[in-house]
Motif scaffolding. Structure first.
Motif, short mmCIF file in Angstrom:
data_model
loop_
_atom_site.label_atom_id
_atom_site.label_comp_id
_atom_site.label_asym_id
_atom_site.label_seq_id
_atom_site.Cartn_x
_atom_site.Cartn_y
_atom_site.Cartn_z
N THR A 1 -23.15 -29.00 43.48
CA THR A 1 -23.35 -28.18 44.50
C THR A 1 -24.28 -27.38 44.43
O THR A 1 -25.89 -26.81 44.94
N GLN B 1 -25.23 -35.93 45.76
CA GLN B 1 -23.99 -35.54 47.45
C GLN B 1 -22.87 -35.73 47.46
O GLN B 1 -22.03 -34.65 48.49
N GLY C 1 -17.30 -29.51 45.59
CA GLY C 1 -17.96 -28.33 44.56
C GLY C 1 -17.77 -26.87 45.34
O GLY C 1 -16.84 -26.09 45.33
N MET C 2 -18.18 -26.69 46.55
CA MET C 2 -17.93 -26.10 48.04
C MET C 2 -17.08 -25.66 47.91
O MET C 2 -16.27 -24.81 48.33
N ILE D 1 -21.33 -32.21 46.55
CA ILE D 1 -21.32 -31.33 46.87
C ILE D 1 -19.90 -30.23 47.89
O ILE D 1 -19.52 -29.45 47.32
#
Length: 249
Positions: free
Chosen positions: A170, A236, A242-243, A239
């Motif tokens: 991320t 991607q 992780g967020m 991402i």
């Protein structure tokens, strides 16, 4: 449309921007390569890769130390808030003092720019890493590593650092996209010598050089877009995980 314009003659672009290329030509790319775009592409690549490596090595280490000590010592919480408060400071407020400071230290160079990218990435990256460590990395992992004979550095690099892989992805994609596309910082730091230009600086000056010839400019845009798009496609899938993991305690 950017790619279509890059393989058109300028008369086609100005006459019918949304039209199909006819004839299809690679002359614009040949001209961009002849004008030395690879030099500036390489500068951007080196700056982006080295900055990303430093960010992933330095910021999570600080985040781990802060998270593990916040409950024991309130001064660590104060340090944390002092670091992330940079998120709320507009760059325009500090860009002139920063430029003057870097000039005084003779750091209007590529290494100086890398140092600035590491510095300006700290607030947001530190915020993401601390949230992720709190939510996903239990302190029991530290205790288990200590029982197995690990010291603090071994615990971090052998146990904690690999667990942070989704957040690494991320932070990498966020900062790589920013650094690769950034225009203002390179303009302030590297504009004295054309040999140090990044790809966005080259595109800016190239557009001025070929203001009435849009084909080569669009070809340079395609080179920049395709490169960073490949990086995004690689990272991607990590991402979102992780967020979301970093925002839930």
């Amino acid at each position: 449309m950017t790619f279509a314009s890059s393989v058109k003659e300028t008369s086609q672009i100005t006459g019918n921007f949304f039209g199909i290329p006819n004839p299809f030509t690679w002359d614009n790319f040949q001209r961009v390569f002849a004008d030395g775009v690879w030099t500036y592409f390489w500068n951007s690549t080196v700056i982006t890769i080295l900055s990303a490596i430093l960010i992933v090595l330095v910021v999570p280490m600080g985040a781990f130390a802060l998270v593990r000590n916040m409950t024991k010592n309130k001064s660590f919480k104060m340090i944390y808030f002092l670091l992330i408060i940079g998120i709320f400071v507009p760059f325009q407020v500090i860009m002139l003092p920063i430029t003057r400071l870097m000039s005084d230290f003779n750091l209007l160079t590529i290494p100086g720019l890398i140092i600035l990218y590491l510095t300006f990435s700290i607030p947001q990256s530190l915020f993401l890493y601390t949230g992720y460590i709190r939510a996903v990395v239990p302190i029991e992992l530290d205790e288990a590593a200590t029982i197995d004979g690990c010291n603090a550095f071994q615990t971090y690099f052998k146990v904690i650092f690999p667990v942070l892989k989704p957040m690494h992805a991320t932070v990498l994609i966020i900062n790589i996209l920013w650094i690769w596309n950034d225009f203002l910082l390179p303009l302030l730091i590297l504009n004295r010598r054309s040999s140090n230009w990044t790809l966005p600086l080259f595109q800016y000056n190239y557009q001025g050089q070929y203001f009435n010839d849009f084909g080569p400019s669009f070809a340079s845009y395609v080179i920049g877009i395709v490169s960073i798009l490949v990086v995004y496609l690689i990272f991607q899938k990590n991402i979102i995980s992780g967020m979301t993991s970093g925002t839930v305690k």
